[in-house]
Structures are given as C-alpha cells and as structure tokens.
Design an enzyme around this catalytic site. Structure first.
Site, PDB file in Angstrom:
ATOM      1  N   GLN A  11       0.815  -1.214   0.000  1.00  0.00           N
ATOM      2  CA  GLN A  11       0.000   0.000   0.000  1.00  0.00           C
ATOM      3  C   GLN A  11       0.848   1.263   0.000  1.00  0.00           C
ATOM      4  O   GLN A  11       0.608   2.193  -0.770  1.00  0.00           O
ATOM      5  CB  GLN A  11      -0.923   0.023   1.227  1.00  0.00           C
ATOM      6  CG  GLN A  11      -1.941  -1.088   1.270  1.00  0.00           C
ATOM      7  CD  GLN A  11      -2.788  -1.012   2.520  1.00  0.00           C
ATOM      8  OE1 GLN A  11      -3.976  -0.741   2.458  1.00  0.00           O
ATOM      9  NE2 GLN A  11      -2.194  -1.237   3.671  1.00  0.00           N
ATOM     10  N   ASP A  37      13.923  -9.001  -2.153  1.00  0.00           N
ATOM     11  CA  ASP A  37      13.188  -9.761  -1.146  1.00  0.00           C
ATOM     12  C   ASP A  37      13.922  -9.652   0.188  1.00  0.00           C
ATOM     13  O   ASP A  37      15.055 -10.139   0.313  1.00  0.00           O
ATOM     14  CB  ASP A  37      13.078 -11.218  -1.589  1.00  0.00           C
ATOM     15  CG  ASP A  37      12.231 -12.067  -0.658  1.00  0.00           C
ATOM     16  OD1 ASP A  37      11.893 -11.596   0.445  1.00  0.00           O
ATOM     17  OD2 ASP A  37      11.915 -13.210  -1.028  1.00  0.00           O
ATOM     18  N   LEU A  38      13.303  -9.025   1.173  1.00  0.00           N
ATOM     19  CA  LEU A  38      13.975  -8.817   2.454  1.00  0.00           C
ATOM     20  C   LEU A  38      14.249 -10.109   3.208  1.00  0.00           C
ATOM     21  O   LEU A  38      14.990 -10.105   4.186  1.00  0.00           O
ATOM     22  CB  LEU A  38      13.184  -7.842   3.330  1.00  0.00           C
ATOM     23  CG  LEU A  38      13.630  -6.373   3.208  1.00  0.00           C
ATOM     24  CD1 LEU A  38      13.384  -5.852   1.808  1.00  0.00           C
ATOM     25  CD2 LEU A  38      12.932  -5.495   4.233  1.00  0.00           C
ATOM     26  N   THR A  63       3.666  -7.790   8.096  1.00  0.00           N
ATOM     27  CA  THR A  63       2.596  -7.053   8.777  1.00  0.00           C
ATOM     28  C   THR A  63       1.412  -7.906   9.218  1.00  0.00           C
ATOM     29  O   THR A  63       0.464  -7.372   9.796  1.00  0.00           O
ATOM     30  CB  THR A  63       2.058  -5.934   7.867  1.00  0.00           C
ATOM     31  OG1 THR A  63       1.587  -6.515   6.632  1.00  0.00           O
ATOM     32  CG2 THR A  63       3.146  -4.913   7.550  1.00  0.00           C
ATOM     33  N   TYR A 126       4.687  -9.483  16.224  1.00  0.00           N
ATOM     34  CA  TYR A 126       4.715  -8.363  15.291  1.00  0.00           C
ATOM     35  C   TYR A 126       5.213  -7.091  15.977  1.00  0.00           C
ATOM     36  O   TYR A 126       6.142  -6.428  15.502  1.00  0.00           O
ATOM     37  CB  TYR A 126       3.327  -8.127  14.694  1.00  0.00           C
ATOM     38  CG  TYR A 126       3.211  -6.813  13.954  1.00  0.00           C
ATOM     39  CD1 TYR A 126       3.803  -6.637  12.713  1.00  0.00           C
ATOM     40  CD2 TYR A 126       2.525  -5.733  14.530  1.00  0.00           C
ATOM     41  CE1 TYR A 126       3.719  -5.426  12.050  1.00  0.00           C
ATOM     42  CE2 TYR A 126       2.431  -4.522  13.861  1.00  0.00           C
ATOM     43  CZ  TYR A 126       3.034  -4.369  12.620  1.00  0.00           C
ATOM     44  OH  TYR A 126       2.954  -3.160  11.975  1.00  0.00           O
ATOM     45  N   LYS A 130       8.764  -5.100  15.342  1.00  0.00           N
ATOM     46  CA  LYS A 130       8.780  -3.736  14.829  1.00  0.00           C
ATOM     47  C   LYS A 130       9.621  -2.827  15.718  1.00  0.00           C
ATOM     48  O   LYS A 130      10.385  -1.985  15.225  1.00  0.00           O
ATOM     49  CB  LYS A 130       7.357  -3.189  14.705  1.00  0.00           C
ATOM     50  CG  LYS A 130       6.521  -3.837  13.619  1.00  0.00           C
ATOM     51  CD  LYS A 130       7.153  -3.744  12.241  1.00  0.00           C
ATOM     52  CE  LYS A 130       7.147  -2.342  11.685  1.00  0.00           C
ATOM     53  NZ  LYS A 130       7.747  -2.293  10.313  1.00  0.00           N
TER      54      LYS A 130
END
Length: 291
Positions: A11, A37-38, A63, A126, A130
């Site tokens: 997005q 590609d991480l 995410t 998650y 982060k």
C-alpha cells in the site's frame, strides 16, 4: 537524487509511485519482493548495487499480526535483520534511511496521545519485531528516520476500508469493535509527508540531524474501528447496519492496543506539515476506489 523504495507492491510503496510525478527532479527506483526480497538479502544487495540510492525508503515489512505468532523467524528476518542490514548499508554510504514502524510498539494504558519519547510495551511477535527493527536501524545508522504510524489503508491492497466495502455489499449488518481507539492513516498522505520531509532536508530548511530519529504520523483526529466503519458506509452510500461490540467478541492470538492515538507535534513542527483530517482522507480514498 536517486530515491530507492523497497516494498513497492504494498500500500505504501504504491502510494509513493502515485506521487512521483510531483517530483520530476528526482529519480525513483522501486523494488517489490520479486526484485528485492527482504528475506533474501542477496537480492537486496544486488538491487542496491544497481540502483545506487541517494536515499533509501523501506516500505517492506511483515505485517500479518496474527500469522507472526506462528512465523516468528520470518517476521524477525524481515522486520529486524533486514532492516538492520539496510541501515548498515546506508551508514556505509552516508545516505538517509526512512523506515516505518507501528503504533503497536506503545501498547500501554497511558490514555492520552503517545509522544515519541513515551515508554514502549509491545505485545506479540509483530509488535516486538517492529520495535526491535527500529532500534536496530537507529543503532546501526544515525541517519535513520523512523516513522511510527497506525491503521494504514489505501485504495488498493488488503485493508479495513476495502474489507468493509466488500462485507457491506454482501451483508445487511456487521459487528465492529468499539473499544480500540486510534487514528486511520491514508497511505498516500503518509507517502506525501515523507517526501515533504525529504524535500525540506534537500532544500536545507531542515538538517539531516533534525530529520533523523523517531516521528509519529497518522491523519488528524480520533476514532474507534466502529466509528471508522460507520464513516466508510456513510461516505460510500452503502447501506449496512453496524453494531458496536467489544474486542473479546473477536478472539485473537494477539492483544490489540485499546488506545494508540499518536501525538504528531514533533513532525508537524519540524517540517511545517499540514496533516489532513481522517474523514477527509477517507473521502479521497473512497473516490479513488470509485465509491
């Protein structure tokens, strides 16, 4: 100036693409997962070597909040290890890194809008990854800009707005939680703010030192997910009855923050930003969708 952006298929990445025409003086290079590609840093290094960025913007992230509980290794690889890798690259090249984090890192019962300096208390894989990712980036490169944001949506991709529009067209009534309070963020507004920040730095009105560190960003205003759903149906003209419920009616492996409103004073003052109200931004999103 070469601006390289990872996560181009998401997005936020697509929102940056939509804004490139407003900055003809800059060259933008986008990479989705098929290019950089991480989870495979060799592909990232190859792309960086070919692109030679003057600024790197990392829009890629793991995410899926619930799935992260079962896929911790991959979530950590993308949200922490790869972010640190990008930061080390930017440090060696002495270029800015923009990286995006989450309101989930706060998760305390503070009850008033969170400042960047407030205590963090992430819950779940998650949120933990982060926070670890932003810390790793800041430790590896003093020129890192971390932007914590919340409830991101756009006219494309998988998000709350598109889900509500789909469900509202299929059902006469829905249940939506009313005890989680925050602020929606329209991805194009986040991308636009990021480019305004870079422009201020490029023009010399803001120093690299002032641009670095942690900033909060969301649209203005406050609402619950219930309020957000009501606004989606009101502005789109869809007729669907929405019932307010509590979070426990939707069992989840991860506890969501009940209050995660972000204080945006720092980013507004530093970059003289005018941030749109969330309902106005929602209206633009719905127009882009064709509602």
């Amino acid at each position: 100036m070469n601006i390289c952006i990872t996560g181009a298929g998401g997005q936020l990445g697509q929102s940056f693409k939509s804004l490139t025409g407003a900055y003809p003086q800059w060259q933008f290079h986008f990479a989705d997962r098929s290019i950089a590609d991480l989870s495979d840093l060799s592909t990232v290094d190859q792309w960086l070597e070919a692109s030679q960025p003057d600024v790197l913007i990392n829009c890629a992230a793991y995410t899926n909040v619930n799935q992260a509980e079962e896929d911790e290794a991959l979530a950590r690889q993308i949200n922490v290890d790869a972010v640190e890798h990008l930061a080390r690259y930017c440090s060696r090249k002495a270029i800015p890194l923009f990286h995006y984090s989450s309101d989930y890192v706060y998760h305390t019962e503070r009850g008033i809008p969170f400042r960047e300096t407030d205590a963090t208390a992430p819950k779940g894989v998650y949120a933990v990854t982060k926070l670890e990712g932003e810390r790793a980036a800041l430790a590896a490169h003093a020129g890192t800009t971390v932007i914590r944001t919340s409830w991101v949506y756009a006219s494309m991709g998988h998000n709350f707005v598109r889900t509500m529009l789909r469900l509202g067209s299929e059902r006469d009534e829905l249940k939506v939680v009313s005890d989680q309070i925050g602020t929606p963020t329209y991805a194009p507004d986040l991308a636009a703010a990021s480019l305004q920040m870079l422009q201020a730095w490029r023009q010399g009105t803001v120093s690299g030192e002032d641009m670095a560190g942690i900033f909060n960003f969301s649209n203005e205003g406050v609402c619950s997910w219930y309020d957000f759903a009501l606004a989606i149906f009101e502005l789109s003209g869809l007729e669907c009855t929405v019932h307010a419920v509590e979070s426990h009616e939707f069992p989840s492996p991860v506890e969501r923050p009940h209050y995660s409103v972000l204080n945006k004073t720092r980013i507004k003052k530093t970059f003289q930003l005018e941030i749109p109200y969330w309902r106005e931004a929602l209206g633009r999103c719905l127009a882009a969708i064709g509602q």
